[in-house]
Structure formats: structure tokens, C-alpha cells
Design a protein around this motif. Sequence first.
Motif, PDB file in Angstrom:
ATOM      1  N   ARG A   1     -12.640 -15.200   6.349  1.00  0.00           N
ATOM      2  CA  ARG A   1     -12.552 -15.662   5.111  1.00  0.00           C
ATOM      3  C   ARG A   1     -11.289 -15.453   4.345  1.00  0.00           C
ATOM      4  O   ARG A   1     -10.583 -16.107   3.839  1.00  0.00           O
ATOM      5  CB  ARG A   1     -13.702 -15.317   4.073  1.00  0.00           C
ATOM      6  CG  ARG A   1     -15.108 -15.945   4.740  1.00  0.00           C
ATOM      7  CD  ARG A   1     -16.148 -15.815   3.410  1.00  0.00           C
ATOM      8  NE  ARG A   1     -15.797 -16.708   2.277  1.00  0.00           N
ATOM      9  CZ  ARG A   1     -16.231 -16.591   1.186  1.00  0.00           C
ATOM     10  NH1 ARG A   1     -17.228 -15.438   0.873  1.00  0.00           N
ATOM     11  NH2 ARG A   1     -15.782 -17.419   0.044  1.00  0.00           N
TER      12      ARG A   1
ATOM     13  N   MET B   1      -9.925 -18.803  -9.621  1.00  0.00           N
ATOM     14  CA  MET B   1      -9.008 -17.840 -10.439  1.00  0.00           C
ATOM     15  C   MET B   1      -8.618 -16.541  -9.654  1.00  0.00           C
ATOM     16  O   MET B   1      -7.807 -16.131  -9.854  1.00  0.00           O
ATOM     17  CB  MET B   1      -9.743 -17.722 -11.735  1.00  0.00           C
ATOM     18  CG  MET B   1      -9.984 -19.111 -12.564  1.00  0.00           C
ATOM     19  SD  MET B   1     -10.419 -18.993 -14.138  1.00  0.00           S
ATOM     20  CE  MET B   1     -10.601 -17.416 -14.826  1.00  0.00           C
TER      21      MET B   1
ATOM     22  N   ARG C   1     -18.068 -11.412   0.506  1.00  0.00           N
ATOM     23  CA  ARG C   1     -19.171 -11.640   1.176  1.00  0.00           C
ATOM     24  C   ARG C   1     -18.872 -12.483   2.372  1.00  0.00           C
ATOM     25  O   ARG C   1     -18.254 -13.492   2.181  1.00  0.00           O
ATOM     26  CB  ARG C   1     -20.438 -11.796   0.512  1.00  0.00           C
ATOM     27  CG  ARG C   1     -20.054 -13.405  -0.390  1.00  0.00           C
ATOM     28  CD  ARG C   1     -21.116 -13.813  -1.171  1.00  0.00           C
ATOM     29  NE  ARG C   1     -20.802 -14.997  -1.937  1.00  0.00           N
ATOM     30  CZ  ARG C   1     -21.795 -15.923  -2.333  1.00  0.00           C
ATOM     31  NH1 ARG C   1     -23.161 -15.414  -2.430  1.00  0.00           N
ATOM     32  NH2 ARG C   1     -21.249 -16.920  -3.046  1.00  0.00           N
TER      33      ARG C   1
ATOM     34  N   LYS D   1     -23.480 -15.727 -19.367  1.00  0.00           N
ATOM     35  CA  LYS D   1     -21.995 -15.251 -19.843  1.00  0.00           C
ATOM     36  C   LYS D   1     -21.967 -14.444 -20.988  1.00  0.00           C
ATOM     37  O   LYS D   1     -21.577 -13.590 -21.159  1.00  0.00           O
ATOM     38  CB  LYS D   1     -21.168 -16.407 -19.655  1.00  0.00           C
ATOM     39  CG  LYS D   1     -20.828 -16.945 -18.254  1.00  0.00           C
ATOM     40  CD  LYS D   1     -20.262 -15.807 -17.094  1.00  0.00           C
ATOM     41  CE  LYS D   1     -18.936 -15.897 -17.360  1.00  0.00           C
ATOM     42  NZ  LYS D   1     -18.187 -14.704 -16.346  1.00  0.00           N
TER      43      LYS D   1
ATOM     44  N   TYR E   1     -25.667 -21.173 -17.336  1.00  0.00           N
ATOM     45  CA  TYR E   1     -24.087 -20.234 -17.367  1.00  0.00           C
ATOM     46  C   TYR E   1     -23.794 -19.861 -18.643  1.00  0.00           C
ATOM     47  O   TYR E   1     -23.584 -18.665 -18.818  1.00  0.00           O
ATOM     48  CB  TYR E   1     -23.140 -21.324 -16.864  1.00  0.00           C
ATOM     49  CG  TYR E   1     -21.771 -20.905 -16.771  1.00  0.00           C
ATOM     50  CD1 TYR E   1     -21.533 -19.907 -15.935  1.00  0.00           C
ATOM     51  CD2 TYR E   1     -20.860 -21.753 -17.564  1.00  0.00           C
ATOM     52  CE1 TYR E   1     -20.164 -19.769 -16.067  1.00  0.00           C
ATOM     53  CE2 TYR E   1     -19.651 -21.351 -17.588  1.00  0.00           C
ATOM     54  CZ  TYR E   1     -19.388 -20.159 -16.643  1.00  0.00           C
ATOM     55  OH  TYR E   1     -17.878 -19.698 -16.754  1.00  0.00           O
TER      56      TYR E   1
ATOM     57  N   LYS F   1     -19.786 -15.688   4.423  1.00  0.00           N
ATOM     58  CA  LYS F   1     -20.351 -17.026   3.927  1.00  0.00           C
ATOM     59  C   LYS F   1     -20.143 -17.868   5.144  1.00  0.00           C
ATOM     60  O   LYS F   1     -19.269 -18.235   5.621  1.00  0.00           O
ATOM     61  CB  LYS F   1     -19.763 -17.173   2.461  1.00  0.00           C
ATOM     62  CG  LYS F   1     -20.229 -18.267   1.694  1.00  0.00           C
ATOM     63  CD  LYS F   1     -19.588 -18.378   0.412  1.00  0.00           C
ATOM     64  CE  LYS F   1     -19.962 -19.515  -0.358  1.00  0.00           C
ATOM     65  NZ  LYS F   1     -19.090 -19.712  -1.350  1.00  0.00           N
TER      66      LYS F   1
ATOM     67  N   THR G   1     -12.216 -14.651  -3.885  1.00  0.00           N
ATOM     68  CA  THR G   1     -11.999 -15.930  -3.072  1.00  0.00           C
ATOM     69  C   THR G   1     -12.077 -16.989  -3.894  1.00  0.00           C
ATOM     70  O   THR G   1     -12.245 -18.266  -3.138  1.00  0.00           O
ATOM     71  CB  THR G   1     -13.230 -15.850  -1.987  1.00  0.00           C
ATOM     72  OG1 THR G   1     -14.271 -15.646  -2.520  1.00  0.00           O
ATOM     73  CG2 THR G   1     -12.755 -14.747  -0.803  1.00  0.00           C
TER      74      THR G   1
ATOM     75  N   GLU H   1     -22.028  -7.906  -1.258  1.00  0.00           N
ATOM     76  CA  GLU H   1     -22.852  -9.064  -1.870  1.00  0.00           C
ATOM     77  C   GLU H   1     -23.291  -8.507  -3.133  1.00  0.00           C
ATOM     78  O   GLU H   1     -24.223  -7.795  -3.317  1.00  0.00           O
ATOM     79  CB  GLU H   1     -24.055  -9.376  -0.836  1.00  0.00           C
ATOM     80  CG  GLU H   1     -25.079 -10.344  -1.437  1.00  0.00           C
ATOM     81  CD  GLU H   1     -24.622 -11.531  -2.143  1.00  0.00           C
ATOM     82  OE1 GLU H   1     -24.569 -11.842  -3.224  1.00  0.00           O
ATOM     83  OE2 GLU H   1     -24.495 -12.175  -1.064  1.00  0.00           O
TER      84      GLU H   1
HETATM   85  N1  LIG Z   1     -13.225 -22.397 -13.796  1.00  0.00           N
HETATM   86  C1  LIG Z   1     -13.508 -22.361 -15.066  1.00  0.00           C
HETATM   87  O1  LIG Z   1     -13.090 -23.457 -15.694  1.00  0.00           O
HETATM   88  C2  LIG Z   1     -13.677 -21.162 -15.770  1.00  0.00           C
HETATM   89  C3  LIG Z   1     -14.043 -20.090 -15.239  1.00  0.00           C
HETATM   90  N2  LIG Z   1     -14.305 -18.884 -16.204  1.00  0.00           N
HETATM   91  C4  LIG Z   1     -14.834 -17.826 -15.451  1.00  0.00           C
HETATM   92  O2  LIG Z   1     -14.013 -17.399 -14.429  1.00  0.00           O
HETATM   93  C5  LIG Z   1     -14.259 -16.478 -13.560  1.00  0.00           C
HETATM   94  C6  LIG Z   1     -14.026 -17.065 -12.329  1.00  0.00           C
HETATM   95  O3  LIG Z   1     -14.264 -18.651 -12.220  1.00  0.00           O
HETATM   96  P1  LIG Z   1     -13.855 -19.222 -11.027  1.00  0.00           P
HETATM   97  O4  LIG Z   1     -12.794 -18.722 -10.230  1.00  0.00           O
HETATM   98  O5  LIG Z   1     -13.729 -20.782 -11.544  1.00  0.00           O
HETATM   99  O6  LIG Z   1     -15.257 -19.459  -9.885  1.00  0.00           O
HETATM  100  P2  LIG Z   1     -15.351 -19.716  -8.350  1.00  0.00           P
HETATM  101  O7  LIG Z   1     -16.694 -20.336  -8.501  1.00  0.00           O
HETATM  102  O8  LIG Z   1     -14.172 -20.287  -7.918  1.00  0.00           O
HETATM  103  O9  LIG Z   1     -15.474 -18.369  -7.866  1.00  0.00           O
HETATM  104  C7  LIG Z   1     -16.521 -17.425  -8.059  1.00  0.00           C
HETATM  105  C8  LIG Z   1     -16.174 -16.413  -7.230  1.00  0.00           C
HETATM  106  O10 LIG Z   1     -17.256 -15.451  -7.283  1.00  0.00           O
HETATM  107  C9  LIG Z   1     -17.759 -15.013  -5.875  1.00  0.00           C
HETATM  108  N3  LIG Z   1     -19.115 -14.623  -6.058  1.00  0.00           N
HETATM  109  C10 LIG Z   1     -20.199 -15.548  -6.342  1.00  0.00           C
HETATM  110  N4  LIG Z   1     -21.216 -15.013  -6.134  1.00  0.00           N
HETATM  111  C11 LIG Z   1     -21.072 -14.014  -5.276  1.00  0.00           C
HETATM  112  C12 LIG Z   1     -22.011 -13.030  -4.720  1.00  0.00           C
HETATM  113  N5  LIG Z   1     -23.356 -13.185  -4.880  1.00  0.00           N
HETATM  114  N6  LIG Z   1     -21.211 -11.884  -4.141  1.00  0.00           N
HETATM  115  C13 LIG Z   1     -20.147 -11.940  -4.139  1.00  0.00           C
HETATM  116  N7  LIG Z   1     -19.235 -12.767  -4.491  1.00  0.00           N
HETATM  117  C14 LIG Z   1     -19.786 -13.892  -5.081  1.00  0.00           C
HETATM  118  C15 LIG Z   1     -17.371 -16.172  -5.025  1.00  0.00           C
HETATM  119  O11 LIG Z   1     -17.337 -15.788  -3.924  1.00  0.00           O
HETATM  120  P3  LIG Z   1     -17.678 -16.806  -2.646  1.00  0.00           P
HETATM  121  O12 LIG Z   1     -16.300 -17.272  -2.234  1.00  0.00           O
HETATM  122  O13 LIG Z   1     -18.272 -15.845  -1.652  1.00  0.00           O
HETATM  123  O14 LIG Z   1     -18.738 -17.771  -3.220  1.00  0.00           O
HETATM  124  C16 LIG Z   1     -16.192 -16.418  -5.740  1.00  0.00           C
HETATM  125  O15 LIG Z   1     -14.895 -15.682  -5.266  1.00  0.00           O
HETATM  126  C17 LIG Z   1     -15.862 -16.583 -13.711  1.00  0.00           C
HETATM  127  O16 LIG Z   1     -16.217 -15.600 -14.330  1.00  0.00           O
HETATM  128  C18 LIG Z   1     -16.230 -17.813 -14.743  1.00  0.00           C
HETATM  129  O17 LIG Z   1     -17.207 -17.459 -15.377  1.00  0.00           O
HETATM  130  C19 LIG Z   1     -14.245 -19.068 -17.446  1.00  0.00           C
HETATM  131  C20 LIG Z   1     -13.936 -20.360 -17.994  1.00  0.00           C
HETATM  132  C21 LIG Z   1     -13.459 -21.342 -17.282  1.00  0.00           C
END
Ligand SMILES: NC(=O)C1=CN([C@@H]2O[C@H](COP(=O)(O)OP(=O)(O)OC[C@H]3O[C@@H](n4cnc5c(N)ncnc54)[C@H](OP(=O)(O)O)[C@@H]3O)[C@@H](O)[C@H]2O)C=CC1
Length: 515
Positions: free
Chosen positions: A55, A22, A45, A208, A204, A47, A19, A85
Motif C-alpha cells: 500500500r 489529507m 493497515r 467528531k 460523523y 487492506k 494513506t 489497525e
Molecule cells: N475530507 C474532508 O472534506 C474533511 C476531512 N476532515 C477530517 O480530516 C481527516 C482526514 O480526512 P480524509 O483524509 O478526507 O479522510 P480519508 O477517508 O481520505 O482518510 C482516512 C484515513 O484514515 C485511515 N483509517 C480509517 N480507518 C482506519 C483504521 N481502522 N485503522 C487504521 N487507519 C484507518 C484510512 O486508512 P485506509 O487507507 O487504510 O482506509 C485513511 O488513511 C479526518 O479526521 C476528517 O474527519 C475534516 C473536514 C473535512
Amino acid sequence: MASIADYYAGKNVLITGATGFMGKVLVEKLLRSCPEVRALYILVRPKAGQSMQERVSDMIKCKLFDRVREDSPDFHQKIIPISSELIQPGLAISPGDQERLTSCVHIIFHCAATIRFDEPLKHALQLNVIATQQLLSLAQKMPHLQAFIHISTAYANCNRRHIDEVIYPPPVEPRKLIDSLEWMDDSIVREITPRLIGDRPNTYTYTKALAECVVQKESGKLSIGIIRPSIVGASWKEPFPGWIDNFNGPSGVFIAAGKGILRTMRANNDAVADLIPVDVVINLTLAAGWYTAVHRPKAALVYNCTTGGINPFHWGEIEHHVMSSFKRNPLEQAFRRPNANITSNYLINQYWILVSHRFPALIYDLYLRLSGQKPQMMQIFNRLHKAIGLLEYFSSRDWEWNSENMTMLMGHLSPEDRKTFNFDVRQLCWPEYIENYCIGTKKYVLNEDMSDIPAARQHLRKLRNIRYTFNTLSLVFIWRVFIARSQMARNIWYFVVSLCFKFLSFVRASSTLAN
Ligand SMILES: NC(=O)C1=CN([C@@H]2O[C@H](COP(=O)(O)OP(=O)(O)OC[C@H]3O[C@@H](n4cnc5c(N)ncnc54)[C@H](OP(=O)(O)O)[C@@H]3O)[C@@H](O)[C@H]2O)C=CC1
Ligand SMILES: CCCCCCCCCCCCCCCCCCCC(=O)SCCNC(=O)CCNC(=O)[C@H](O)C(C)(C)COP(=O)(O)OP(=O)(O)OC[C@H]1O[C@@H](n2cnc3c(N)ncnc32)[C@H](O)[C@@H]1OP(=O)(O)O
């Protein structure tokens, strides 16, 4: 050898973070370019008062899925949401769902993470490290699993200047840290966080880095790929240019600058701005999934997914293109005309913050108060300064990433796959990309209509006239105050005024002669 789409045909794919920014692009691309994929199991999850199902229905209605919706209207049937979750024991997946997943999943893409720079260490550790560990344990129970792809970040080792495609020794043994933080009070953790993260800028990047080590530990038992994207920005080409849906990274900065709110920021003009389009990252991720599953490398392969070493572009150039793009395609209801500058000098930046941020905010809030409205501008600036403060570490430094594995992977693709899953950033034309990026923030983040651009331009002209009037009045006011107090200022004033009159008479006389 099977093409990438052929490989994914008939496969069951498990995706975390589907969701997110990326994750959504990954789901869309898989469904569009690998139409024979059997099913995408996505861990979601509930939300903000929405159930998991609601969602997912909202997600697939979004514009991003327009192309795949056109190609195959029933695409949603392949998306199977699984309630989870990630910070709960066992990822809070029901025993029935666990059994279902373990019996059928062929490949895992782990995208979920907290990407907040101000996340308390305990929570960042729970999600970015412990959840990764739990997912790896689940993966080990999957007899048909062929590849585990973990999304990391190019900045996991940002305490180094040169970053190779290797997993560096962790700052601390993850298990030891997990055990120690378990019994510690939140306030104690908050206090020792700066000591723990050391020369990394936030929890962060720190967590990572730890997650990579946790993943590496399993590389003897699973076929693993680690993708390390740099600063992920709007899409380059797919599903259409400029798609972006959030304020993270540079997007919020671009929007704030386009709205005329942000006028100054600390960044190094000459440092490489290692932006990478989201579709490039996802194409590389899918290709890495295919390669890992087909070649089963013995050790985890790390892919630094960056642009700086291949097609560098600098923050100074970004500033120029962002500003000119927002002048051509202005955002609606801008606070001031877009005119932001970056500087690496702390004092100069502080000066401009005072003059171009705090002072206008004060005047505007005064105007709001006088007109019976709630003042809000100072609060907006305080939040903006907090966000910018967290980003400055990344815009003021330079890194060198080795991206040989990206090149190696490209070499293994067929000419057809190289087109369908293009991650060759040598072809990226930065000015065009930045233009589409800025338009994307307008269309998809702010939901502004392109047909309103003439009205937005008219608004900018109005703002320019207000500025001219304000400057003229201020000048007159300042001079009048001086003139009342000093003979010398008065003389200068009369001198300037008479010069102006002479100049005007000269212009009038020469135009009469010319006629
Ligand atoms: N964006 C960027 O510039 C960069 C991102 N990355 C890496 O890419 C990956 C994706 O990033 P990005 O898409 O931007 O991040 P987002 O914040 O857009 O997405 C994070 C995702 O993780 C899910 N998530 C977070 N907490 C939980 C939880 N407790 N239980 C279940 N699901 C959860 C969120 O779900 P929900 O919708 O429910 O919150 C969401 O789907 C990450 O690993 C990040 O480290 C790496 C380099 C750069
Ligand atoms: C001078 C201009 C010229 C331009 C040229 C120069 C540009 C320089 C740009 C430099 C950018 C450098 C970026 C480097 C990033 C590298 C990092 C490595 C990459 C990664 O691996 S992870 C991805 C990066 N992660 C992030 O970007 C997350 C950062 N964000 C946060 O940590 C928090 O959001 C933050 C900033 C602490 C704010 O927290 P908080 O105050 O609690 O607010 P919320 O997050 O809850 O958001 C509330 C609300 O505001 C919206 N929002 C968030 N950020 C912004 C923003 N920057 N501008 C405007 N609005 C923003 C958010 O969407 C929420 O809206 P809702 O409607 O959902 O409530």
C-alpha cells in the motif's frame, strides 16, 4: 525563532491516516518543504488484499509525489510504515513498534477517521473517539513529544450557527456512551442512533464532536492543537493546482454534474459554500504543529480552518463556475450535456428529479434492455440520490466560523514561512480555483486525458443533436395525438404551421431582395 522547516529538521513525526486524502498531502508537503525532517512514522493497515508495504509503495508512486520525487529521489526512505489497525485494542501496534515510537516521536498528526456520513454509530465511535483516546494514551508515554495535532471538522458543532474556536460541551459524556454501547446489540444501537445524535445530521459530526472532548481532557498533560477544516477540496497550488483523488464532499457532485448525470440538487444559492483547498489545510496544520511545539499553549488551541468569513463564495456561484468549466473542458462519455441547477425548493427539486433523472434513466435502461445489455442507469441514480441526500444538509444551510486563531498564527510566521506554508485564503481567486478543481477531477479522479477534450466536445455536440431530434419528435407526436382528438387543437396546429410557412417565405423573400 526557528522557521517551520528548521523546527521540523531532525524531528520524528507520527501520522495516522497517511494513506487518506489529507494524510497523503501532509506526507508530501512535509517531505518537500521540510527536507531535513528525520522520519515519518505512518500507521497503516493491510487492506483489500494488499500488505502494508504494498500500500505504501503504491501510495508513493502516485502523481502527488512527482515534485518531491524530482527534488529528492530517495524520499521514500524517510517513510516508515508501522502496522496498525486503529479499532483494535492498543491500536494493534506490536510491542516492539510501540517501544520504538514512544522512544523517538516528537510530534503527532492524527488524521485518521471514518468520514462516511452513513457509518453505524458503533464503528464511528470506535474509530473517531476510542482510537483517538488510545492514541492520546500512547502519546502520554512519549517523553520527547512536543505537540499533538488532532484533525477535527468545522462541522463537529454544526448544530450551532455561530462557531467559535472553543471546544463546546459534548452532547453526551464520551465515556458513558462508550460503556453503554459496548453491551448493546447493533440493532438496538441503530434504533437509538437518531435520538443520540439529536440535532446533528449524522454519526460523523457527532463522533467528531465527542473526539474533541476526549482530546481536550488531555490538554493539561500534552501540548495540543485542533484543526477544524470545513469542506476540503482539491489543492489550490501545491504540489500542483487541482489535485484531488476521491469522490467525497463536493467532488462527487461536480463529477456527476460534469457527466450530465446530476441535473438538480437541493442547495441554497445564497448560502456560503465553505470550501477550503487541501493544501491550505495542510499548510495550516504544519504551522500549527510548529506553533504548538514552540509556544506550548496551556490549553488546546482550536483553529477553525474556513473561508466563509474571509473570502466568501456561494453555492449559486459554484454551480455557475462548475457548469461553465465542464462545458469548456468536458468529461468523456457524458450521459447528457452538463446542465445542473440547484434549488432550495423541495417540490421543484422533486419535479426535476422526475423529469431530468428518473425519466431519462428509464428510457436509457429500456434502450439497454432492448440492445441486450444490463440496465444500470436507475441503479446509478438511486445511489446518487442517496449520496446527495446526505450532503444536502450542508449545502442548504449557512454557518459563521470565527477564525481568529488562523489569523493569529499567520501573524507569527516569518515572511518566508508565509510563502512556503501559505494559508492566506484572501488571495484565493474562486473562479480560477473551481476551474482547476474541475480539471483535477477529470485528470486525477477519473484519469481522463486532456488530449481527448476535442472528442469529448464532439460527443457533447452529438448529445445536443440527439436532444433536438428527440424534442422535435416528441412535439410532433404530442400534436398528432391531440390533432386526432380535438378540432381546437387542430386549428391551433394549422395556425402555427401556417405562421411558420409565412415566416419562412418572408425570410426567403427578404434574402432574394437583398441579393
Ligand atoms: N475530507 C474532508 O472534506 C474533511 C476531512 N476532515 C477530517 O480530516 C481527516 C482526514 O480526512 P480524509 O483524509 O478526507 O479522510 P480519508 O477517508 O481520505 O482518510 C482516512 C484515513 O484514515 C485511515 N483509517 C480509517 N480507518 C482506519 C483504521 N481502522 N485503522 C487504521 N487507519 C484507518 C484510512 O486508512 P485506509 O487507507 O487504510 O482506509 C485513511 O488513511 C479526518 O479526521 C476528517 O474527519 C475534516 C473536514 C473535512
Ligand atoms: C448541481 C451541481 C452543481 C454543483 C454546485 C452545488 C454543489 C453542492 C455540493 C454540496 C456538497 C456539500 C458537501 C458537504 C460536506 C461537508 C461535510 C463536512 C466535511 C467533513 O468533515 S468530511 C468529508 C465529507 N465526507 C464525505 O463526503 C463522505 C460522504 N460519503 C459517504 O458517506 C458515502 O460514500 C456514501 C455517499 C454514503 C456512499 O456510500 P456507498 O453507497 O456505500 O458507496 P461507497 O462509499 O462505498 O462508494 C462506492 C463507490 O462509489 C464511489 N463514490 C462515492 N461517492 C460518490 C459520489 N458522490 N459520486 C460518484 N461516486 C461516488 C466511491 O469512490 C466508490 O468507488 P470505488 O471505485 O472505490 O468502489
